[in-house]
Design a protein around this motif. Structure first.
Motif, PDB file in Angstrom:
ATOM      1  N   THR A  31       0.792   7.161   5.476  1.00  0.00           N
ATOM      2  CA  THR A  31      -0.083   8.112   4.618  1.00  0.00           C
ATOM      3  C   THR A  31      -0.015   7.599   3.515  1.00  0.00           C
ATOM      4  N   ASN A  32      -0.860   8.702   2.745  1.00  0.00           N
ATOM      5  CA  ASN A  32      -0.214   8.574   1.232  1.00  0.00           C
ATOM      6  C   ASN A  32       0.982   9.809   1.452  1.00  0.00           C
ATOM      7  N   ASP A  33       1.258   9.181  -0.302  1.00  0.00           N
ATOM      8  CA  ASP A  33       2.094  10.035  -0.106  1.00  0.00           C
ATOM      9  C   ASP A  33       2.187  11.641  -1.105  1.00  0.00           C
ATOM     10  N   ALA A  34       1.102  12.153  -0.745  1.00  0.00           N
ATOM     11  CA  ALA A  34       1.067  13.209  -0.929  1.00  0.00           C
ATOM     12  C   ALA A  34       0.453  14.127   0.340  1.00  0.00           C
ATOM     13  N   THR A  35       0.995  13.720   1.469  1.00  0.00           N
ATOM     14  CA  THR A  35       1.167  14.095   2.351  1.00  0.00           C
ATOM     15  C   THR A  35       1.909  15.168   2.987  1.00  0.00           C
ATOM     16  N   SER A  36       1.758  15.848   3.482  1.00  0.00           N
ATOM     17  CA  SER A  36       3.201  16.697   4.156  1.00  0.00           C
ATOM     18  C   SER A  36       4.187  16.440   4.742  1.00  0.00           C
ATOM     19  N   GLN A  37       5.720  17.260   4.798  1.00  0.00           N
ATOM     20  CA  GLN A  37       6.928  16.097   5.085  1.00  0.00           C
ATOM     21  C   GLN A  37       6.710  16.798   6.728  1.00  0.00           C
ATOM     22  N   VAL A  51       5.845   4.844   6.850  1.00  0.00           N
ATOM     23  CA  VAL A  51       5.311   4.071   5.364  1.00  0.00           C
ATOM     24  C   VAL A  51       4.516   5.039   4.543  1.00  0.00           C
ATOM     25  N   GLU A  52       4.654   5.065   3.171  1.00  0.00           N
ATOM     26  CA  GLU A  52       3.873   5.928   1.816  1.00  0.00           C
ATOM     27  C   GLU A  52       3.198   4.743   1.656  1.00  0.00           C
ATOM     28  N   VAL A  53       1.607   4.450   1.306  1.00  0.00           N
ATOM     29  CA  VAL A  53       1.463   4.364  -0.144  1.00  0.00           C
ATOM     30  C   VAL A  53       0.707   5.354  -0.709  1.00  0.00           C
ATOM     31  N   GLU A  54      -0.129   4.880  -1.787  1.00  0.00           N
ATOM     32  CA  GLU A  54      -0.867   5.548  -2.851  1.00  0.00           C
ATOM     33  C   GLU A  54      -1.948   6.326  -2.466  1.00  0.00           C
ATOM     34  N   VAL A  55      -2.439   7.057  -2.557  1.00  0.00           N
ATOM     35  CA  VAL A  55      -3.761   8.065  -2.486  1.00  0.00           C
ATOM     36  C   VAL A  55      -4.612   6.870  -2.271  1.00  0.00           C
ATOM     37  N   GLY A  56      -5.522   6.926  -1.158  1.00  0.00           N
ATOM     38  CA  GLY A  56      -6.773   6.390  -1.628  1.00  0.00           C
ATOM     39  C   GLY A  56      -6.710   5.690   0.395  1.00  0.00           C
ATOM     40  N   GLU A  57      -8.550   6.166   0.538  1.00  0.00           N
ATOM     41  CA  GLU A  57      -8.110   5.790   2.095  1.00  0.00           C
ATOM     42  C   GLU A  57      -8.083   3.859   1.991  1.00  0.00           C
ATOM     43  N   ILE A  58      -7.861   3.894   0.676  1.00  0.00           N
ATOM     44  CA  ILE A  58      -8.581   1.573   1.033  1.00  0.00           C
ATOM     45  C   ILE A  58      -6.985   1.305   1.656  1.00  0.00           C
TER      46      ILE A  58
END
Length: 202
Positions: A31-37, A51-58
Motif C-alpha cells: 500500500t502507499n504510506d497514506a493508506t489507513s491503518q 509493505v508501505e511505499v511512497e504515494v503513486g501507483e507506479i
C-alpha cells in the motif's frame, strides 16, 4: 462503489475488505504510506506482511513485483491491483467485492461494520510554502517516529501513537497546496491532532 445511503464507500474500507478475503499467513500486500491503518490491522490479523511505499501507483506496482505481493492498492482511490495486472482496475475491484458479498451472503455495509474502526480525515491546505509548513509539522512532533519518502516535496508520515498517524505531502498536481491526512482509531485523538495542525498553520 455506492452504499445504501447513496454515499461512496471509503477506498480504505474496500482495500481492507479485499485484503481480509485474500490474505493468508506470510502473504504480502503493498500500500502507499497514506493508506489507513485499518489495512495494517487486517494484515496483522492474517499474520501477513504489509509493505508501505511512497504515494503513486507506479511505486505500488514496482514494490509488488519486488516482493511478489498478491495484492496492492492505495486507500485514497479504492481500486485494487491484482497480479499480473500493473494498474488499478475498477471493474476487477467491483467484481471482487461482489464475489466476497456472495460468498458471505452479506452486505457491503455489514462488512464495513466488521472492520477495525478507524477514522480518516483528508485536508487541503493552501499555502505558498508547503514544504516549510511540512517542516513545521515535523518539528512540532519531533519526539515521535517519522518516515519520509521521496524528495523535498515527498511524503511525511508522523506516528503519533500506535493507532494514529499524521501524513503530509506537497501536491504534485496543484501549486501551493499541502495535502494532510490524519488517521486514528480514536475520533477524539483525531480531532485533537487536526486542531494542533490548524493552530500551527495559522
Amino acid at each position: 462503489m455506492l452504499l445504501k445511503d447513496g454515499t461512496l464507500a471509503n477506498g480504505n474500507h474496500i482495500l481492507a475488505i479485499i485484503a481480509d478475503d485474500m490474505l493468508t499467513e506470510q502473504a504480502t500486500i503493498i500500500t502507499n504510506d497514506a493508506t489507513s491503518q485499518v489495512v495494517r490491522e487486517i494484515t496483522h490479523k492474517h499474520k501477513a506482511h504489509l509493505v508501505e511505499v511512497e504515494v503513486g501507483e507506479i511505486n505500488v506496482v514496482e514494490a509488488m513485483k519486488e516482493h511478489q505481493a498478491i495484492l496492492g492498492g492505495e486507500g485514497s482511490n479504492g481500486g485494487i491491483i491484482l497480479p499480473p495486472a500493473t494498474s488499478r482496475d475498477g471493474i476487477t475491484t467491483l467484481l471482487k467485492v461482489i464475489e466476497i458479498l456472495a460468498k458471505n451472503n452479506t452486505t457491503l455495509e455489514d462488512l464495513i461494520k466488521k472492520l477495525p474502526p478507524y477514522f480518516t480525515i483528508q485536508k487541503k491546505i493552501k499555502t505558498e510554502h508547503p514544504i516549510q509548513v511540512k517542516d513545521k509539522l515535523k518539528d512540532h512532533w519531533k519526539s515521535h517516529p517519522v518516515k519520509e519518502t521521496g524528495d523535498l516535496s515527498g511524503g511525511l508520515k508522523i506516528h503519533i501513537d500506535d493507532h494514529t498517524f499524521l501524513w503530509a505531502r506537497a501536491s504534485k498536481t496543484e501549486n501551493n497546496l499541502l495535502r494532510i491526512i490524519v488517521d486514528s482509531n480514536n475520533e477524539e485523538t483525531l480531532n485533537q491532532i487536526l486542531e494542533e495542525v490548524n493552530t500551527l498553520i495559522e
